[in-house]
Every structure is written in C-alpha cells, then in structure tokens.
Design a protein around this motif. Structure first.
Motif, PDB file in Angstrom:
ATOM      1  N   ILE A  99     -26.097  18.606 -17.758  1.00 33.96           N
ATOM      2  CA  ILE A  99     -25.043  17.245 -17.609  1.00 33.96           C
ATOM      3  C   ILE A  99     -24.405  16.498 -18.723  1.00 33.96           C
ATOM      4  O   ILE A  99     -22.997  16.545 -18.378  1.00 33.96           O
ATOM      5  CB  ILE A  99     -25.662  16.463 -16.806  1.00 33.96           C
ATOM      6  CG1 ILE A  99     -26.382  16.906 -15.729  1.00 33.96           C
ATOM      7  CG2 ILE A  99     -24.832  15.247 -16.356  1.00 33.96           C
ATOM      8  CD1 ILE A  99     -26.930  15.786 -14.545  1.00 33.96           C
ATOM      9  N   GLY A 100     -24.979  16.338 -19.758  1.00 34.56           N
ATOM     10  CA  GLY A 100     -24.088  16.337 -20.998  1.00 34.56           C
ATOM     11  C   GLY A 100     -23.062  17.152 -21.495  1.00 34.56           C
ATOM     12  O   GLY A 100     -22.190  16.697 -21.814  1.00 34.56           O
ATOM     13  N   SER A 101     -23.413  18.313 -21.511  1.00 36.18           N
ATOM     14  CA  SER A 101     -22.499  19.398 -21.665  1.00 36.18           C
ATOM     15  C   SER A 101     -21.235  19.289 -20.756  1.00 36.18           C
ATOM     16  O   SER A 101     -20.129  19.413 -21.048  1.00 36.18           O
ATOM     17  CB  SER A 101     -23.385  20.676 -21.801  1.00 36.18           C
ATOM     18  OG  SER A 101     -24.135  20.897 -22.750  1.00 36.18           O
ATOM     19  N   ALA A 102     -21.736  19.331 -19.413  1.00 37.35           N
ATOM     20  CA  ALA A 102     -20.679  19.123 -18.210  1.00 37.35           C
ATOM     21  C   ALA A 102     -19.577  17.869 -18.760  1.00 37.35           C
ATOM     22  O   ALA A 102     -18.436  18.038 -18.418  1.00 37.35           O
ATOM     23  CB  ALA A 102     -21.339  19.081 -17.104  1.00 37.35           C
ATOM     24  N   VAL A 103     -20.058  16.909 -18.964  1.00 43.18           N
ATOM     25  CA  VAL A 103     -19.510  15.597 -19.343  1.00 43.18           C
ATOM     26  C   VAL A 103     -18.192  16.174 -20.276  1.00 43.18           C
ATOM     27  O   VAL A 103     -17.144  15.772 -20.266  1.00 43.18           O
ATOM     28  CB  VAL A 103     -20.182  14.484 -19.750  1.00 43.18           C
ATOM     29  CG1 VAL A 103     -19.215  13.375 -20.182  1.00 43.18           C
ATOM     30  CG2 VAL A 103     -21.005  14.168 -18.702  1.00 43.18           C
ATOM     31  N   VAL A 104     -18.989  16.644 -21.573  1.00 41.39           N
ATOM     32  CA  VAL A 104     -17.581  17.077 -22.676  1.00 41.39           C
ATOM     33  C   VAL A 104     -16.936  18.238 -21.935  1.00 41.39           C
ATOM     34  O   VAL A 104     -15.676  18.191 -22.182  1.00 41.39           O
ATOM     35  CB  VAL A 104     -18.615  17.475 -23.926  1.00 41.39           C
ATOM     36  CG1 VAL A 104     -17.570  17.997 -24.975  1.00 41.39           C
ATOM     37  CG2 VAL A 104     -19.552  16.493 -24.247  1.00 41.39           C
ATOM     38  N   VAL A 105     -17.345  19.224 -21.336  1.00 47.60           N
ATOM     39  CA  VAL A 105     -16.582  20.291 -21.051  1.00 47.60           C
ATOM     40  C   VAL A 105     -15.584  20.189 -20.063  1.00 47.60           C
ATOM     41  O   VAL A 105     -14.439  20.258 -20.307  1.00 47.60           O
ATOM     42  CB  VAL A 105     -17.548  21.672 -20.541  1.00 47.60           C
ATOM     43  CG1 VAL A 105     -16.546  22.646 -20.004  1.00 47.60           C
ATOM     44  CG2 VAL A 105     -18.264  22.135 -21.788  1.00 47.60           C
ATOM     45  N   SER A 106     -15.893  19.092 -19.066  1.00 49.88           N
ATOM     46  CA  SER A 106     -14.950  18.666 -18.065  1.00 49.88           C
ATOM     47  C   SER A 106     -13.898  17.824 -18.584  1.00 49.88           C
ATOM     48  O   SER A 106     -12.879  17.731 -18.292  1.00 49.88           O
ATOM     49  CB  SER A 106     -15.722  17.896 -17.032  1.00 49.88           C
ATOM     50  OG  SER A 106     -16.341  16.838 -17.281  1.00 49.88           O
ATOM     51  N   LEU A 107     -14.082  17.214 -19.738  1.00 55.56           N
ATOM     52  CA  LEU A 107     -13.141  16.262 -20.308  1.00 55.56           C
ATOM     53  C   LEU A 107     -12.241  17.012 -21.052  1.00 55.56           C
ATOM     54  O   LEU A 107     -11.112  16.791 -20.797  1.00 55.56           O
ATOM     55  CB  LEU A 107     -13.871  15.181 -21.154  1.00 55.56           C
ATOM     56  CG  LEU A 107     -12.990  14.350 -22.050  1.00 55.56           C
ATOM     57  CD1 LEU A 107     -12.273  13.290 -21.203  1.00 55.56           C
ATOM     58  CD2 LEU A 107     -13.818  13.400 -22.939  1.00 55.56           C
ATOM     59  N   VAL A 108     -12.645  18.138 -21.809  1.00 57.55           N
ATOM     60  CA  VAL A 108     -11.771  18.971 -22.323  1.00 57.55           C
ATOM     61  C   VAL A 108     -10.789  19.753 -20.992  1.00 57.55           C
ATOM     62  O   VAL A 108      -9.634  19.830 -21.462  1.00 57.55           O
ATOM     63  CB  VAL A 108     -12.558  20.074 -23.246  1.00 57.55           C
ATOM     64  CG1 VAL A 108     -11.513  21.077 -23.890  1.00 57.55           C
ATOM     65  CG2 VAL A 108     -13.385  19.239 -24.469  1.00 57.55           C
ATOM     66  N   LEU A 109     -11.506  20.004 -20.288  1.00 58.48           N
ATOM     67  CA  LEU A 109     -10.782  20.801 -19.455  1.00 58.48           C
ATOM     68  C   LEU A 109      -9.788  19.902 -18.580  1.00 58.48           C
ATOM     69  O   LEU A 109      -8.594  20.329 -18.338  1.00 58.48           O
ATOM     70  CB  LEU A 109     -11.471  21.292 -18.191  1.00 58.48           C
ATOM     71  CG  LEU A 109     -12.244  22.713 -18.585  1.00 58.48           C
ATOM     72  CD1 LEU A 109     -13.286  23.043 -17.514  1.00 58.48           C
ATOM     73  CD2 LEU A 109     -11.556  23.897 -18.902  1.00 58.48           C
ATOM     74  N   SER A 110     -10.120  18.778 -18.392  1.00 61.28           N
ATOM     75  CA  SER A 110      -9.298  17.728 -17.718  1.00 61.28           C
ATOM     76  C   SER A 110      -7.733  17.466 -18.499  1.00 61.28           C
ATOM     77  O   SER A 110      -6.935  17.021 -17.673  1.00 61.28           O
ATOM     78  CB  SER A 110      -9.680  16.550 -17.263  1.00 61.28           C
ATOM     79  OG  SER A 110     -10.083  15.791 -18.654  1.00 61.28           O
TER      80      SER A 110
END
Length: 353
Positions: free
Chosen positions: A330-341
């Motif tokens: 979930i921590g990785s998803a927070v970072v990756v989704s922020l970059v994707l957004s």
C-alpha cells in the motif's frame, strides 16, 4: 477547457507536493512535525473550509446534489464491497489483506488534494459539497466498517493456529527402561496457554469516534445551518475564511511529507493493479455510469473525487492491522499512484470537461 488552463491548476499542486517531499527528504520536519501538519489540515483548516462552503450553499443546491451523493456511495461503498468479495473469495486473500487492498483501491486523497484541484475547477464553494459528501461517506461509513472487518478473526489463520496448538499440546512418547526391557509411556504435557483473540472494535463505538472528528462534524454542522436557512455572520465568515486559507498548502505539504517517509516503492504487479484501479479504472467507471444514471455535472464531480491518488489512510491501517507485505504494497501504491496522477488527473479533467 484547454490543457494550458488545466495545467495551471494541476502543476502548482504537484509543485507544493514536491516541496513537501523535499523537506521530508531533508528531514526539516520530524515525525511530530508531520503529524502536526496533518492535524492542522484535518482538525482545523479543512473543516473550517468545508463548514463555510456548505453553510454558504443554498438549500436548493444541496438538494440538487443528492444524485452526486448516490454516485459517491456507489464508488466508495458498493465498489469496495465488490472488490473485497473478489479478493477474499476469488483471489483467496486473507481477510485483513483483502480489506486493506480493497480500501486502498477506493479511498483517494480527496481531502488533501481536492480543495486545490476542485476549487480551481469549480470554485471553493462548489468544491466544498462533493468533498464534504465524500468525507461523510468515508469517515462515517466506509472506514468504520473496514475497522470492524479488520478486528474480525481470520478463520483460515485461526484454523492454522488451532492445528499448530494441537500439535504442540499432543502427548509426547517417552522411553522408560524396566528390567532390561523398554516400554513406551506417554509423558503428560502441560496445555499451551490460551492466547487472547484480537480486539474487535464495536461498530457503534467506531462510528461515534469518527463523528467526534472536526472533518466529519464540520460539514454536518454546515449542512444543518444551510438547511435551517441561517445566514453566515460577517465575523464568522471572515474568521473561517482566514482559517481555511491554510487548508490547501498544509494538505499538499503533508502529502509530500508522507510520501517521503514511504521510501523507495516496490513495483510489484499488485502495486500497479491497486494504483491503476485507483486513478484510472474507478474514475472512468464512475464517470460513465454517472452519465448514464444522472447528469454530466454530477458524474464529472464524482469521477474527479475518485481520480486522486491512493490515500495515506489505508497505509496507516496497514501499519496497525496488516503485516509487512501489506504495508509495503500500500505504501508503494501511494507513491506510484501519485506519480501516475500527474498524467491521469489532467486527462480526466479534460475528459469530464
């Protein structure tokens, strides 16, 4: 709306997040400073902004927003239930992991990024209503329900634990010599001490605890005052405006600080799945379903609420109730989704008009 106008709204948001990330990497804020910034946002500035925005909204406008509330309930609650069932029974994930991953897919950072982005698109007063509706659904219904699920015992883990305990408590054979011969006797073994089960939170107590949060009761108070037809006194309006002015910058700085503390993201397939569901699949689904069921305006606002990256709240839950793998995912998803957004959010804004 032109892309140049969209980027004048979106790019400054990510610049402030980047500033927060840099201050976090330079350790200009320690853990207590980061928590203070979050408390400033969630306990004071953002509740003041939502209270004032809804208080100023005419009663008939709030009635017109009922389809929006229904769409957000569909996006947060119904989709969460579907994802949880799929993860739990089709993918056969453990109970807590299924609850946490489903929450990461559907809970975005609307509270931290919404006031800046939606305020730039629709105006502060218009943006307050969808953010407040989302806050009530998430904080009064979704998060308490997830906390109750996380307090339930996992039957699979319980059965495995029972088998281990039974094997440990089984009598062990002992060799006893008697007159030159050998006889097998069973040496009694003390039973294993009982391990208390996990604490199961009360649903009512959890909801009441959430209702004490200013981020929840602030919008509710604004709703009551608006429906009652109470006007905003000039002194109260000016004071709330000054206090709410800190909400956007403080919230975005907190996002950057929280991301800086996650560390290097792990690009596992499950991280990409959670991130893409959060910033691409779910907003598009809600937009097209919303257009078919309600107005384009309601569909656009609901889709943009869900188009923000994964919220830090599921990460907080994972650190408390999950294991290291859940926290890392979930921590990785927070970072990756922020970059994707940074790419998906302008595209979504352009799509919904």
């Amino acid at each position: 709306m032109s892309f140049s106008h969209i980027f004048t709204i979106v790019v400054p948001v990510f610049v402030i997040i980047l500033v927060g990330y840099g201050t976090g990497r330079l350790r200009l804020f320690d853990a207590s400073g980061t928590q203070a910034l979050r408390d400033l946002t969630m306990q004071l500035a953002l509740p003041a902004s939502l209270l004032l925005g809804i208080w100023k909204t005419p009663r008939h406008t709030l009635v017109e927003k009922l389809p929006l509330a229904g769409l957000l309930a569909l996006g947060f609650l119904v989709v969460y239930a579907v994802l949880f069932v799929v993860l739990r029974h089709a993918a056969r994930r453990p109970l807590k992991r299924a609850a946490l991953l489903a929450l990461a897919c559907v809970q975005p950072q609307y509270a931290f990024m919404g006031t800046s982005v939606l305020g730039g698109l629709f105006g502060a007063e218009q943006a307050a209503v969808p953010i407040a509706v989302a806050g009530i659904l998430v904080n009064v219904v979704l998060d308490p329900a997830v906390l109750v699920v996380l307090g339930l015992p996992d039957r699979t883990a319980s059965r495995a634990g029972a088998r281990t305990a039974a094997a440990t408590a089984a009598p062990r054979p002992a060799l006893v010599g008697a007159g030159g011969g050998t006889a097998v006797s069973v040496a009694p073994v003390d039973p294993a001490p009982a391990v208390p089960g996990p604490h199961r939170p009360s649903a009512l107590r959890t909801v009441l605890h959430q209702l004490r949060e200013p981020f929840v009761w602030g919008p509710l108070l604004g709703l009551v005052l608006s429906v009652a037809g109470v006007g905003v006194p000039s002194i109260a309006g000016t004071s709330l405006t000054l206090l709410s002015g800190a909400s956007s910058s403080a919230a975005l700085l907190y996002v950057g600080l929280s991301v800086s503390r996650v560390g290097r993201p792990r690009l596992y397939p499950r991280v990409w799945v959670v991130s893409l569901i959060s910033v691409v699949v779910l907003p598009l689904l809600l937009y097209y379903v919303g257009k078919a069921l309600t107005s384009s305006e309601s569909a656009a606002q609901a889709a943009l609420i869900l188009a923000f990256p994964v919220s830090p709240v599921p990460l907080m839950f994972a650190s408390k109730y999950g294991d290291k793998s859940d926290e890392e995912t979930i921590g990785s998803a927070v970072v990756v989704s922020l970059v994707l957004s940074f790419l998906t959010l302008p595209l979504m804004i352009d799509l919904v008009g």
